[in-house]
Design an enzyme around this catalytic site. Structure first.
Site, mmCIF file in Angstrom:
data_model
loop_
_atom_site.group_PDB
_atom_site.id
_atom_site.type_symbol
_atom_site.label_atom_id
_atom_site.label_comp_id
_atom_site.label_asym_id
_atom_site.label_seq_id
_atom_site.Cartn_x
_atom_site.Cartn_y
_atom_site.Cartn_z
ATOM 1 N N TRP A 100 10.339 -13.720 -8.636
ATOM 2 C CA TRP A 100 10.690 -14.567 -9.784
ATOM 3 C C TRP A 100 11.884 -15.452 -9.473
ATOM 4 O O TRP A 100 11.943 -16.602 -9.900
ATOM 5 C CB TRP A 100 10.941 -13.691 -11.011
ATOM 6 C CG TRP A 100 9.725 -12.893 -11.359
ATOM 7 C CD1 TRP A 100 9.555 -11.547 -11.253
ATOM 8 C CD2 TRP A 100 8.463 -13.416 -11.803
ATOM 9 N NE1 TRP A 100 8.282 -11.191 -11.617
ATOM 10 C CE2 TRP A 100 7.590 -12.307 -11.956
ATOM 11 C CE3 TRP A 100 7.993 -14.698 -12.092
ATOM 12 C CZ2 TRP A 100 6.266 -12.463 -12.396
ATOM 13 C CZ3 TRP A 100 6.676 -14.842 -12.523
ATOM 14 C CH2 TRP A 100 5.834 -13.738 -12.667
ATOM 15 N N ASP A 167 18.878 -14.940 -15.164
ATOM 16 C CA ASP A 167 17.612 -14.479 -15.727
ATOM 17 C C ASP A 167 17.752 -12.964 -15.885
ATOM 18 O O ASP A 167 17.751 -12.227 -14.913
ATOM 19 C CB ASP A 167 16.460 -14.826 -14.783
ATOM 20 C CG ASP A 167 15.106 -14.302 -15.266
ATOM 21 O OD1 ASP A 167 15.069 -13.612 -16.306
ATOM 22 O OD2 ASP A 167 14.100 -14.585 -14.591
ATOM 23 N N LYS A 191 9.983 -7.397 -21.452
ATOM 24 C CA LYS A 191 10.402 -6.360 -20.521
ATOM 25 C C LYS A 191 11.267 -5.289 -21.188
ATOM 26 O O LYS A 191 11.288 -4.155 -20.743
ATOM 27 C CB LYS A 191 11.206 -6.975 -19.364
ATOM 28 C CG LYS A 191 10.457 -8.001 -18.538
ATOM 29 C CD LYS A 191 9.320 -7.387 -17.764
ATOM 30 C CE LYS A 191 8.687 -8.398 -16.823
ATOM 31 N NZ LYS A 191 7.556 -7.842 -16.070
#
Length: 366
Positions: A100, A167, A191
């Site tokens: 990511w 992030d 998440k």
């Protein structure tokens, strides 16, 4: 009904209280006679939910009035290009610690120069790079605090000489955060704080008027401009577009649950307890071995494989665990093996059951 223990990496396990409250709201919201999924987002009841959700974020993470809190659609992946569109003028720096993080840097390349200050790709992202230098001329430095696929985590607020962007999709609210060290934090909800469909963006107000991409494209697309959403909040006017009401409402209920359990410090304590229990078993058990560097292990996502010489037992253990109610422990295809995600709402009983399963399997193969 057979007991199931949810270790999926995302969407996440949710507090039962949040699920039940949302079910009731879907049936009828705020005594309106209309369900949550059918109401207008411009009703006073929904505006109250939006306001209270922002207030809970401020309370739980001690977010000062210097920051805006935005609830946006599109998932964290949309922030991969929204961040540079808003913040990059010429150059940005990125720490590449996983898939990511790599994707975020790729998107930023569309807006200017991207400097990868360090990468752990050489060892399948099994560690967090150290001793790197952040260029002083970067408009911002981007990190991904937790790497769900590889089980590594930056579990501290780093000192950064330029604007720090993080992030935090898979570990937000699992530890106290000094928000003042960051220019911008973003996190997809699915998440740790809710279902897929909403992304939280915490951005320092002085960055809002500092649009970098305008030198390349004028004007910036309205929805991509953070100011579009922040101004709506400041003036207390209607939302720019229809928000993802379901995802926000579940997040709202989840934040209430976090607060009721003692807030973020309590979440951190539970995370450490769960994580230590599982890692201790991984390290003790003769059939398994962890894949992440011990000093960089995530307390959210735990990755392990069969020990050398025991690889042939992988499929057997997967079936053995599934039979005992373990859900979502298959490792990502780039790592293999197994992965257990122990997010905030994961009960300690689930970890105890997984550990017992691993111990039982070891006894069968001694």
């Amino acid at each position: 009904m057979k007991q199931a223990y949810n270790f999926n990496a995302g969407p996440c396990v949710l507090p039962r209280e949040a699920v039940e409250a949302t079910i009731e709201a879907i049936r009828e919201f705020d005594n309106t006679g209309i369900g949550l999924l059918e109401i207008s987002h411009r009703t006073p009841g929904w505006e109250k939910v939006m306001s209270e959700t922002r207030a809970l974020w401020r309370e739980l993470l001690h977010i000062s009035p210097e920051y805006e809190i935005l609830f946006l659609g599109g998932g964290a992946s949309t922030q991969f290009f929204t961040v540079p569109a808003n913040l990059m003028k010429k150059k940005a720096a990125y720490l590449q610690t996983g898939v990511w993080a790599k994707k975020a840097a790729k998107e930023a390349n569309l807006f200017g120069e991207v400097k990868i200050v360090a990468s752990s790709e050489d060892k399948t992202y099994s560690y967090i790079p150290k001793n790197y230098s952040i260029p002083m001329d970067a408009d911002y430095f981007h990190i991904t605090t937790n790497n769900t696929i590889y089980g590594t985590e930056i579990r501290r607020d780093i000192d950064c000489p330029v604007t720090l962007v993080a992030d935090m999709s898979s570990d937000i609210l699992s530890r106290p955060v000094n928000v003042s060290k960051y220019g911008l934090i973003y996190a997809g909800a699915q998440k740790n704080v809710g279902p897929a469909g909403v992304t939280v963006v915490i951005v320092r107000k002085d960055l809002l008027g500092n649009i970098g991409f305008r030198q390349y494209m004028n004007p910036l697309p309205t929805f991509v401009d953070y100011r579009t959403h922040a101004i709506a909040e400041e003036k207390n006017i209607s939302m720019f577009n229809t928000p993802p009401v379901f995802a926000i409402y579940v997040m709202y209920q989840t934040l209430k649950w976090v607060k009721s359990k003692g807030g973020v410090p309590a979440m951190e304590e539970l995370a450490r307890k769960r994580s230590e229990m599982l890692y201790n078993e991984i390290d003790r058990n003769s059939l398994f071995v962890g894949t992440a560097a011990k000093e960089d292990r995530s307390v959210m996502n735990h990755c392990w494989v069969m020990a050398p010489g025991k690889e042939a037992l992988q499929d057997e253990f997967m079936a053995f665990a599934k039979e005992r109610g373990m859900v979502g422990i298959k490792g990502h295809r780039s790592v293999g093996g197994f992965r257990a995600s122990l997010y905030n709402a994961c009960p300690i009983e689930a970890v105890e059951a997984l550990v017992a399963c691993m111990q039982e399997f070891e006894k069968l193969h001694k």
